[in-house]
Design an enzyme around this catalytic site. Structure first.
Site, PDB file in Angstrom:
ATOM      1  N   ASP A  60      -0.427   3.199  -0.028  1.00  0.00           N
ATOM      2  CA  ASP A  60       0.507   2.234   0.553  1.00  0.00           C
ATOM      3  C   ASP A  60       0.992   1.213  -0.473  1.00  0.00           C
ATOM      4  O   ASP A  60       0.961  -0.012  -0.231  1.00  0.00           O
ATOM      5  CB  ASP A  60      -0.148   1.486   1.723  1.00  0.00           C
ATOM      6  CG  ASP A  60      -0.783   2.427   2.737  1.00  0.00           C
ATOM      7  OD1 ASP A  60      -0.199   3.485   3.006  1.00  0.00           O
ATOM      8  OD2 ASP A  60      -1.862   2.096   3.257  1.00  0.00           O
ATOM      9  N   GLU A 223       6.631   5.203   9.987  1.00  0.00           N
ATOM     10  CA  GLU A 223       5.898   3.926   9.914  1.00  0.00           C
ATOM     11  C   GLU A 223       6.129   3.300   8.540  1.00  0.00           C
ATOM     12  O   GLU A 223       7.137   3.539   7.900  1.00  0.00           O
ATOM     13  CB  GLU A 223       4.402   4.181  10.155  1.00  0.00           C
ATOM     14  CG  GLU A 223       3.816   5.227   9.218  1.00  0.00           C
ATOM     15  CD  GLU A 223       2.391   5.627   9.538  1.00  0.00           C
ATOM     16  OE1 GLU A 223       1.877   5.231  10.596  1.00  0.00           O
ATOM     17  OE2 GLU A 223       1.789   6.354   8.725  1.00  0.00           O
TER      18      GLU A 223
END
Length: 672
Positions: A60, A223
């Protein structure tokens, strides 16, 4: 000053020589040089880099630029300290400069109380921004809601501001007028405005405004928001589809929409059946745009990837010229003027500092009175606490495993261990492995332990009579684990079976220095670790031509298909070869001119000719390899061919495929 009244020059020379030798031996026996581990960098030293940019678990990622400096944050889950902050001048070479927080103790499982753990929980998908002298790092804590960290220095320290609201996979965004927002959600993306100082939600009753719904077919794991503004357009980057995923891009003239969405990146790079996931883009001071994502590389975790990006009609387009939507394996580095040394975030440590190096993270919130760098200067000391197994051992000190293959070696002093203590060098993963020493009533026992939440077992052991031992973990290019020990740091011996672990709880596998006591209620001792040494003989795309090289480690290719026969393992081969297809290795190192080349392959029919050329597709022909049909159908076999031309010490080597190639698959090659 020393006044030695020795009258014979030869005797004096001999004495000083002996004295110097003794001093050198004493220094060598007490210290180990800290490796720079530049060998692990993706910087090839020739103006190019090779993906992954960081071949270690930095999931991430979010990257910003402030002036000529780039800063990156990534998920840390329950590791402490949390949210590593990395710095670079060129987007290729990174080092850790700090963390967003030292510890978060909201829940007992973060502290491993009552045998509770939280390996896959806590901090997911941090988002970093800089505005008017302040660095902001926003993150959603899985069980506790959104938290904002603020500092006037990128390395920290940061103040922490906890919200009473969950903002999943947040994309923190500051508009031109200074107003602050978070885009968040999964499948449905919402926009929530924050207070102007970023310390809370502006309206506590605001449940978010729906601004994007995932396009049909891309709903799964849509997402990981990253939000930007450029030339009056708002852009939101979202991944979709998970492991074999894609990167999506949405744009609108209004922050609240409506947005139009399309696929930005759809490629497995050179890791078959694994797509790309969460990322964004960053612009250099010189005006270049570069996209980044992570790619799930199984046991290694989720590794940072970097791609060239340009703009066409205010849409970002990723990929090399003529290949929109595709990634790159090896490509030119960003054209920045700032100077950057070759570096890598993971590294060795001799524990000579009184402060813990940024590269280390404890497995959960540590007990501060149960570890020390000052109780015995030059050593990392762990005081044993009771644990029923490695998974529950508090104060285990972890470092991400570096790939694609490397070794981690520790020097361990055993004199502080008490009965029931176990101390060693482990691997944390889906399957837990530890190679270490257990103190029993009858002395020290070297043990190889294996297990997980269901418990652990001793799979190999032997008694050892020593106060100091060296323990080594090797991560092979096949993704397996081998364990070694030594009593003198010269001769190493295997112990235990080959290990196979994998991605677990959103984490890649990690080295872990541990010390715990297996006897409940016992008073434990301590373990002293003299050093941890990380080594690798592979840098970027540099290959020794006289060792076996996988064809899947190419720098670039045209045509063909990459196949990974065993899911979640890194072994690959090339198939689907057609006439005119090629692949290239940019930095093939020859210690001498080779006589032959061996290629491991499968061929259903004869007729393919592989031309090996130096420098370019029409460069000097150094070998012609007419492929024979397999003697045993369906089996891998090695075919050898003469090398006719001399090659330079370092060469760019092309493999060009000609003619009929029905059923041809190629795995690896080696010159000799």
């Amino acid at each position: 000053m020393y006044n030695l009244s020795i009258t014979t020059g030869k005797i004096a020379d001999g004495f000083f020589a002996l004295l110097m030798l003794c001093c050198i031996l004493m220094v060598q026996s007490c210290t180990v040089p800290v490796q720079t581990t530049a060998s692990l960098s993706s910087d090839n030293g020739d103006g190019t880099y090779t993906n992954p940019v960081i071949n270690a678990d930095y999931p991430d990622p979010d990257i910003i630029r402030v002036g000529e400096d780039f800063y990156m944050v990534s998920s840390s889950f329950v590791a402490m300290p949390g949210i590593p902050i990395c710095h670079s001048k060129d987007l290729i070479n990174w080092r850790i400069i700090g963390h967003a927080y030292d510890s978060i103790t909201f829940r007992p499982q973060y502290r491993m109380e009552n045998e509770q753990t939280a390996y896959s929980r806590l901090c997911w998908a941090p988002s970093i921004k800089y505005h008017d002298g302040t660095y902001y790092i926003g993150v959603n804590i899985a069980d506790d809601g959104f938290v904002m960290f603020k500092s006037n220095k990128p390395e920290g320290p940061y103040s922490m501001h906890k919200f009473d609201k969950r903002l999943y996979d947040p994309g923190f965004f500051i508009d031109d007028d200074g107003k602050k927002y978070v885009t968040h959600g999964k499948t449905k993306i919402y926009l929530t405005r924050l207070k102007d100082d970023g310390t809370g939600v502006l309206d506590p009753n605001d449940e978010g405004t729906l601004i994007i719904t995932a396009p049909k077919g891309y709903e799964y794991l849509f997402e990981g928001c990253h939000t930007y503004k450029r030339n009056g357009w708002y852009y939101i980057f979202n991944p979709a589809l998970g492991y074999n995923g894609v990167q999506m891009i949405s744009r609108s003239r209004n922050l609240y929409g409506p947005y139009e969405t399309k696929v930005l990146i759809d490629d497995d790079i050179n890791y078959a059946d694994a797509g790309v996931h969460q990322g964004g883009y960053v612009e250099t001071l010189e005006g270049e745009s570069w996209a980044y994502t992570f790619q799930d590389r199984d046991y290694m975790g989720r590794c940072v990837m970097l791609y060239p990006m340009k703009w066409e009609e205010d849409w970002p387009v990723v990929g090399p010229e003529g290949k929109p939507g595709k990634g790159v394996v090896t490509y030119r580095k960003p054209a920045v003027k700032a100077k950057q040394e070759i570096t890598f975030p993971q590294h060795s440590d001799d524990f000579s500092s009184s402060k813990l190096a940024h590269v280390w993270e404890f497995n959960h919130v540590p007990r501060k009175d149960k570890w020390s760098l000052t109780d015995r200067p030059g050593y990392f000391r762990i005081y044993a606490q009771y644990a029923k197994g490695f998974e529950w051992a508090r104060n285990s000190l972890t470092q991400k495993v570096s790939g694609p293959y490397s070794t981690g070696t520790v020097s361990l002093d055993l004199t502080g261990l008490r009965e029931g203590d176990f101390a060693g060098n482990g691997i944390m993963g889906r399957v837990m492995y530890q190679l270490g020493v257990r103190k029993k009533a009858d002395g020290f026992w070297l043990e190889m332990r294996q297990g997980g939440r269901e418990g652990e077992t001793v799979v190999d052991s032997l008694p050892v009579k020593t106060d100091k031992i060296y323990l080594r973990t090797e991560v092979t290019k096949q993704g397996s684990l081998l364990f070694y020990y030594s009593l003198d740091n010269l001769e190493y011996n295997r112990l235990g079976p080959e290990g196979v672990s994998n991605f677990w709880g959103f984490l890649g596998i990690r080295h872990a220095l541990c010390c715990y006591n297996l006897n409940k209620g016992a008073t434990g001792g301590y373990a002293d670790f003299d050093y941890f040494e990380l080594e690798s003989n592979r840098r970027g795309n540099h290959y020794d031509a006289f060792t076996e090289i996988d064809f899947s480690q190419y720098d670039d290719r045209e045509g063909m298909k990459l196949v990974r026969p065993v899911a979640k393992r890194p072994m690959q081969f090339i198939s689907g070869v057609r006439d005119g297809n090629w692949l290239v290795f940019n930095n093939m190192c020859f210690k001498q001119s080779p006589q032959k080349v061996t290629i491991e392959l499968q061929a259903e029919t004869p007729g393919t000719v592989i031309e090996i050329r130096e420098g370019s597709l029409d460069g000097k022909l150094i070998a012609t390899c007419p492929i024979n049909q397999n003697q045993t159908p369906g089996e891998w076999e090695k075919q050898a061919f003469e090398v006719s031309g001399a090659v330079k010490d370092k060469s760019k080597i092309y493999f060009l495929f000609r003619g009929q190639s029905q059923g041809l698959a190629i795995k690896n090659f080696v010159f000799y």
